[in-house]
Design an enzyme around this catalytic site. Structure first.
Site, PDB file in Angstrom:
ATOM      1  N   LYS A 205       6.716   0.848  -1.838  1.00  0.00           N
ATOM      2  CA  LYS A 205       5.380   1.321  -1.465  1.00  0.00           C
ATOM      3  C   LYS A 205       5.165   2.800  -1.783  1.00  0.00           C
ATOM      4  O   LYS A 205       6.094   3.551  -2.019  1.00  0.00           O
ATOM      5  CB  LYS A 205       5.098   0.999   0.006  1.00  0.00           C
ATOM      6  CG  LYS A 205       4.847  -0.504   0.165  1.00  0.00           C
ATOM      7  CD  LYS A 205       4.233  -0.898   1.466  1.00  0.00           C
ATOM      8  CE  LYS A 205       3.902  -2.398   1.417  1.00  0.00           C
ATOM      9  NZ  LYS A 205       3.549  -2.947   2.714  1.00  0.00           N
ATOM     10  N   ARG A 241      10.641  -7.487   4.209  1.00  0.00           N
ATOM     11  CA  ARG A 241       9.949  -8.103   3.060  1.00  0.00           C
ATOM     12  C   ARG A 241      10.207  -7.213   1.844  1.00  0.00           C
ATOM     13  O   ARG A 241       9.717  -6.084   1.796  1.00  0.00           O
ATOM     14  CB  ARG A 241       8.460  -8.188   3.372  1.00  0.00           C
ATOM     15  CG  ARG A 241       7.607  -8.788   2.295  1.00  0.00           C
ATOM     16  CD  ARG A 241       6.141  -8.770   2.686  1.00  0.00           C
ATOM     17  NE  ARG A 241       5.332  -9.394   1.674  1.00  0.00           N
ATOM     18  CZ  ARG A 241       4.920  -8.773   0.566  1.00  0.00           C
ATOM     19  NH1 ARG A 241       5.241  -7.525   0.347  1.00  0.00           N
ATOM     20  NH2 ARG A 241       4.198  -9.423  -0.315  1.00  0.00           N
TER      21      ARG A 241
HETATM   22  N1  HH2 Z   1       2.734  -5.811   1.998  1.00  0.00           N
HETATM   23  C1  HH2 Z   1       2.159  -6.334   0.899  1.00  0.00           C
HETATM   24  C2  HH2 Z   1       1.696  -7.657   0.912  1.00  0.00           C
HETATM   25  N2  HH2 Z   1       1.844  -8.439   2.007  1.00  0.00           N
HETATM   26  N3  HH2 Z   1       2.593  -8.720   4.230  1.00  0.00           N
HETATM   27  C3  HH2 Z   1       3.164  -8.217   5.331  1.00  0.00           C
HETATM   28  N4  HH2 Z   1       3.321  -8.984   6.429  1.00  0.00           N
HETATM   29  N5  HH2 Z   1       3.629  -6.924   5.386  1.00  0.00           N
HETATM   30  C4  HH2 Z   1       3.504  -6.089   4.322  1.00  0.00           C
HETATM   31  O1  HH2 Z   1       3.908  -4.907   4.429  1.00  0.00           O
HETATM   32  C5  HH2 Z   1       2.889  -6.590   3.116  1.00  0.00           C
HETATM   33  C6  HH2 Z   1       2.437  -7.936   3.109  1.00  0.00           C
HETATM   34  C7  HH2 Z   1       2.001  -5.508  -0.328  1.00  0.00           C
HETATM   35  O2  HH2 Z   1       3.032  -5.670  -1.261  1.00  0.00           O
HETATM   36  P1  HH2 Z   1       3.037  -6.644  -2.563  1.00  0.00           P
HETATM   37  O3  HH2 Z   1       3.000  -8.072  -2.194  1.00  0.00           O
HETATM   38  O4  HH2 Z   1       4.212  -6.280  -3.384  1.00  0.00           O
HETATM   39  O5  HH2 Z   1       1.763  -6.258  -3.381  1.00  0.00           O
HETATM   40  P2  HH2 Z   1       0.342  -6.925  -3.524  1.00  0.00           P
HETATM   41  O6  HH2 Z   1      -0.314  -6.948  -2.200  1.00  0.00           O
HETATM   42  O7  HH2 Z   1      -0.349  -6.032  -4.514  1.00  0.00           O
HETATM   43  O8  HH2 Z   1       0.535  -8.318  -4.027  1.00  0.00           O
END
Ligand code: HH2
Length: 264
Positions: A205, A241
């Site tokens: 992040k 995660r």
């Molecule tokens: N962060 C992201 C997406 N989903 N869900 C939870 N519960 N907690 C988090 O911190 C969280 C989440 C963001 O990361 P990523 O999936 O890599 O990116 P994107 O939202 O662009 O798909």
């Protein structure tokens, strides 16, 4: 929890696993690297992200769940804001609903969570991904996030979700400045003390980039991601995660080994 994004635009791995074969290869790699669960997402929630139609999201995630089920029984969490996607994903074999809106997105989010009878992650977010980083403000970030999550847990239980199915997540990076994220990371034990298992998503992040401005590429944020993961583990977070499963499992194993060594 290994991140499996099947989106064209996720912030660190967008587009890489959108094709089914590539998604399967990545799922296998995450499992081989030591993931206990996969978090499958078909809609990016990165800052500034737009919305995806339900039919498109379903087309992205349902074939992936079916294909994973052909070779592994690893639990799959569905990362979605849409109750309809959660319902279809659970019917296809998903075992958890990860909702970044803490069941506030749709008028039937709470009812569908109660109906599905699977664990649900309630995450804190100030605002909406399209605007959340514009001007986030808190008087007391830790107290406000904790109060919000406890209120959402109460709402979920009142709607029929079982207490033992509720997970909390501070939502690092979701409508938060660096100082807010750091305050939450320094006080995760207060979330843990709520008695609900805590999920932490810090992998790659922007928090890392705010501290190391050279880490512009999300793939250059592994060191900072591991530092945050270890902080979480030390404070009792139940699940992390992460994109980099092998490196995180290794860091946690070393941390655990040190903690179990005798103090002289
Ligand atoms: N962060 C992201 C997406 N989903 N869900 C939870 N519960 N907690 C988090 O911190 C969280 C989440 C963001 O990361 P990523 O999936 O890599 O990116 P994107 O939202 O662009 O798909």
């Amino acid at each position: 929890m290994g991140v499996l994004n099947v989106t064209p635009d996720s912030f660190s791995d967008g587009g890489r696993f959108a094709e089914l074969g590539a998604a399967m290869d990545h799922a296998r790699a995450l499992i081989a690297a030591g993931a206990d669960m996969l978090d499958l997402g078909g809609e990016s929630t990165r800052p500034g992200a737009g919305r995806v139609a339900e039919a498109v999201e379903l087309d992205r995630v349902l074939p992936v769940i079916a294909a994973i089920r052909n070779f592994s029984d690893i639990p799959i969490s569905i990362d979605t804001r849409k109750p309809g996607v959660a319902r279809a994903a659970v019917a296809a074999g998903a075992a958890m609903w990860n909702d970044i809106t803490a069941l506030t997105e749709a008028s039937d989010s709470l009812a569908v969570a109660a109906e599905l009878q699977v664990p649900v992650v309630l995450m804190h977010m100030q605002g909406d991904p399209s605007t959340m980083q514009d001007d986030p403000r808190y008087a007391d970030p830790v107290g406000e996030v904790l109060a919000y999550l406890e209120a959402r847990a109460e709402a979920a239980m009142a709607a029929g979700v079982r207490r033992e199915h509720i997970w909390l997540d501070p939502g690092i990076g979701f409508g938060k400045r660096l100082e807010h994220n750091l305050a939450l990371l320094a006080n995760l034990d207060r979330l843990v003390a709520s008695g609900f298992p805590v999920l932490l998503g810090v992998s790659r992040k922007r928090t890392v980039r705010y501290i190391d401005p050279t880490a512009i590429d999300p793939n250059d944020r592994l060191g900072g991601s591991l530092a945050m993961a270890l902080q979480g583990a030390a404070q009792g977070v139940a699940s992390l995660r992460v994109h980099d499963v092998r490196e995180t499992v290794q860091a946690l194993a070393v941390q655990a080994a040190i903690r179990s060594a005798p103090r002289a």
